[in-house]
Motif scaffolding. Sequence first.
Motif, PDB file in Angstrom:
ATOM      1  N   TYR A  82      45.403  34.958  36.155  1.00 37.40           N
ATOM      2  CA  TYR A  82      46.753  36.019  36.267  1.00 37.40           C
ATOM      3  C   TYR A  82      47.345  37.138  34.519  1.00 37.40           C
ATOM      4  O   TYR A  82      47.700  37.730  34.959  1.00 37.40           O
ATOM      5  N   VAL A  83      47.187  35.634  34.004  1.00 41.68           N
ATOM      6  CA  VAL A  83      48.490  36.466  32.685  1.00 41.68           C
ATOM      7  C   VAL A  83      47.181  37.400  32.549  1.00 41.68           C
ATOM      8  O   VAL A  83      47.629  38.164  31.645  1.00 41.68           O
ATOM      9  N   ASN A  84      46.137  37.130  32.289  1.00 38.81           N
ATOM     10  CA  ASN A  84      45.562  37.656  31.200  1.00 38.81           C
ATOM     11  C   ASN A  84      44.896  39.099  32.190  1.00 38.81           C
ATOM     12  O   ASN A  84      44.684  40.349  31.378  1.00 38.81           O
ATOM     13  N   SER A  85      44.927  39.648  33.255  1.00 36.25           N
ATOM     14  CA  SER A  85      45.178  40.115  33.668  1.00 36.25           C
ATOM     15  C   SER A  85      46.597  41.770  34.235  1.00 36.25           C
ATOM     16  O   SER A  85      46.776  42.108  34.369  1.00 36.25           O
ATOM     17  N   SER A  86      47.278  40.797  33.861  1.00 37.44           N
ATOM     18  CA  SER A  86      48.855  41.094  34.241  1.00 37.44           C
ATOM     19  C   SER A  86      48.719  42.392  33.182  1.00 37.44           C
ATOM     20  O   SER A  86      48.813  41.713  32.472  1.00 37.44           O
ATOM     21  N   ALA A  87      49.543  43.894  34.480  1.00 40.04           N
ATOM     22  CA  ALA A  87      50.241  43.927  33.685  1.00 40.04           C
ATOM     23  C   ALA A  87      51.386  44.286  32.553  1.00 40.04           C
ATOM     24  O   ALA A  87      51.263  45.127  32.093  1.00 40.04           O
ATOM     25  N   LEU A  88      52.064  43.147  33.222  1.00 41.93           N
ATOM     26  CA  LEU A  88      53.413  42.515  32.169  1.00 41.93           C
ATOM     27  C   LEU A  88      52.833  42.899  31.475  1.00 41.93           C
ATOM     28  O   LEU A  88      53.667  42.788  29.950  1.00 41.93           O
ATOM     29  N   VAL A  89      52.060  41.737  30.884  1.00 41.27           N
ATOM     30  CA  VAL A  89      51.318  41.026  28.619  1.00 41.27           C
ATOM     31  C   VAL A  89      50.254  42.292  28.979  1.00 41.27           C
ATOM     32  O   VAL A  89      51.305  42.741  27.868  1.00 41.27           O
TER      33      VAL A  89
END
Length: 151
Positions: free
Chosen positions: A61-68
């Motif tokens: 979730y974190v690694n694929s997040s556009a936010l990150v």
Amino acid sequence: MKKIILALTLAFAGTGAFAQTDIERQNLQDVRSYLANSDFVYPYLDTPPLFPGGTDKWSRYVNSSALVLNAGMEAAKQGLKTGHYVVTLRFAINADGSVGEARTMGAPIGYGLEEAALNLVKNSGKWTPAHIEGRDTKSWLQLNVRFHVFE
């Protein structure tokens, strides 16, 4: 005679120790039960909170997040040096599984990274709440969100 007195003394002392342990065990059980049924955030959990799907899903979730990704690119445009940056978050997982009271910890990096990390957690959806004494309970988590800034 001395052996009999010694044996009786040890027997009574041992019985007293077991009685004390049983009383302490019952008191501990009473306190755990009380805390499980109150609004108190219990420091020791039977089962900790969990992101749906576990830690592997959280990482995805974190690694694929556009936010990150977008936050890292925007920080680079604003002049943040190339590198890896970590934002530490502390937040509550409420008894209903919702995220609450999220805040960053440590020295701020700036460039919008803290805001992106907070939004990431706030938008993560429902979690599996912690359990104590078989009941859902509020608990605290501290997690790191890593940002990769590159040109």
